[in-house]
Design a protein around this motif. Structure first.
Motif, PDB file in Angstrom:
ATOM      1  N   ASN A  29      36.699 121.888 -54.013  1.00  0.00           N
ATOM      2  CA  ASN A  29      37.454 122.983 -53.430  1.00  0.00           C
ATOM      3  C   ASN A  29      37.407 122.928 -51.901  1.00  0.00           C
ATOM      4  O   ASN A  29      38.402 123.201 -51.230  1.00  0.00           O
ATOM      5  N   SER A  30      36.270 122.563 -51.338  1.00  0.00           N
ATOM      6  CA  SER A  30      36.145 122.514 -49.879  1.00  0.00           C
ATOM      7  C   SER A  30      37.060 121.454 -49.279  1.00  0.00           C
ATOM      8  O   SER A  30      37.639 121.663 -48.205  1.00  0.00           O
ATOM      9  N   VAL A  31      37.226 120.331 -49.946  1.00  0.00           N
ATOM     10  CA  VAL A  31      38.127 119.282 -49.459  1.00  0.00           C
ATOM     11  C   VAL A  31      39.572 119.777 -49.522  1.00  0.00           C
ATOM     12  O   VAL A  31      40.353 119.576 -48.597  1.00  0.00           O
ATOM     13  N   TYR A  32      39.919 120.452 -50.613  1.00  0.00           N
ATOM     14  CA  TYR A  32      41.271 120.985 -50.765  1.00  0.00           C
ATOM     15  C   TYR A  32      41.569 122.035 -49.690  1.00  0.00           C
ATOM     16  O   TYR A  32      42.624 121.997 -49.061  1.00  0.00           O
ATOM     17  N   VAL A  33      40.647 122.946 -49.457  1.00  0.00           N
ATOM     18  CA  VAL A  33      40.842 123.986 -48.441  1.00  0.00           C
ATOM     19  C   VAL A  33      40.960 123.343 -47.054  1.00  0.00           C
ATOM     20  O   VAL A  33      41.817 123.727 -46.256  1.00  0.00           O
ATOM     21  N   GLY A  34      40.129 122.365 -46.768  1.00  0.00           N
ATOM     22  CA  GLY A  34      40.228 121.658 -45.495  1.00  0.00           C
ATOM     23  C   GLY A  34      41.556 120.944 -45.333  1.00  0.00           C
ATOM     24  O   GLY A  34      42.157 120.946 -44.253  1.00  0.00           O
ATOM     25  N   PHE A  35      42.039 120.341 -46.415  1.00  0.00           N
ATOM     26  CA  PHE A  35      43.334 119.661 -46.392  1.00  0.00           C
ATOM     27  C   PHE A  35      44.464 120.651 -46.100  1.00  0.00           C
ATOM     28  O   PHE A  35      45.339 120.380 -45.278  1.00  0.00           O
ATOM     29  N   ALA A  40      48.232 122.947 -42.240  1.00  0.00           N
ATOM     30  CA  ALA A  40      48.848 124.117 -41.612  1.00  0.00           C
ATOM     31  C   ALA A  40      48.775 124.028 -40.091  1.00  0.00           C
ATOM     32  O   ALA A  40      49.749 124.322 -39.394  1.00  0.00           O
ATOM     33  N   LEU A  41      47.629 123.618 -39.569  1.00  0.00           N
ATOM     34  CA  LEU A  41      47.477 123.513 -38.114  1.00  0.00           C
ATOM     35  C   LEU A  41      48.370 122.420 -37.530  1.00  0.00           C
ATOM     36  O   LEU A  41      49.023 122.616 -36.498  1.00  0.00           O
ATOM     37  N   VAL A  42      48.405 121.272 -38.181  1.00  0.00           N
ATOM     38  CA  VAL A  42      49.251 120.177 -37.697  1.00  0.00           C
ATOM     39  C   VAL A  42      50.723 120.560 -37.796  1.00  0.00           C
ATOM     40  O   VAL A  42      51.504 120.332 -36.864  1.00  0.00           O
ATOM     41  N   GLY A  43      51.098 121.173 -38.903  1.00  0.00           N
ATOM     42  CA  GLY A  43      52.486 121.607 -39.073  1.00  0.00           C
ATOM     43  C   GLY A  43      52.894 122.638 -38.037  1.00  0.00           C
ATOM     44  O   GLY A  43      54.003 122.587 -37.498  1.00  0.00           O
TER      45      GLY A  43
END
Length: 80
Positions: A29-35, A40-43
């Motif tokens: 879950n932590s990898v998914y949330v980080g992804f 979102a930030l890059v977009g």
């Protein structure tokens, strides 16, 4: 859709790119949330930069940042 990706029922070859990407991203879950947060930030940066460039192009010569050098040159000439 996620069921289809996970079990390879969308015609993706076993061990294909989508399956391996899914396994890497959804492992924890932590990898998914980080992804998601990184995406979102890059977009946001890409969209913001694009709209800023469009605004600058459409208002060329009308913005303070474009007019400031002219005004400072005129003030400097008046003071001399």
């Amino acid at each position: 859709f996620f069921f289809a990706l996970r079990f390879g029922t969308m015609g993706v070859a076993k061990g294909g790119f989508l399956e391996s990407a899914f396994k890497v991203i959804m492992r924890r879950n932590s990898v998914y949330v980080g992804f998601v947060l990184t995406g979102a930030l890059v977009g946001e940066k890409l969209v913001s930069g694009g709209f800023d460039a469009l605004w600058e192009r459409n208002n060329k010569g009308k913005l303070y940042s474009h007019l400031e050098p002219k005004w400072t040159a005129q003030l400097a000439a008046q003071e001399d």
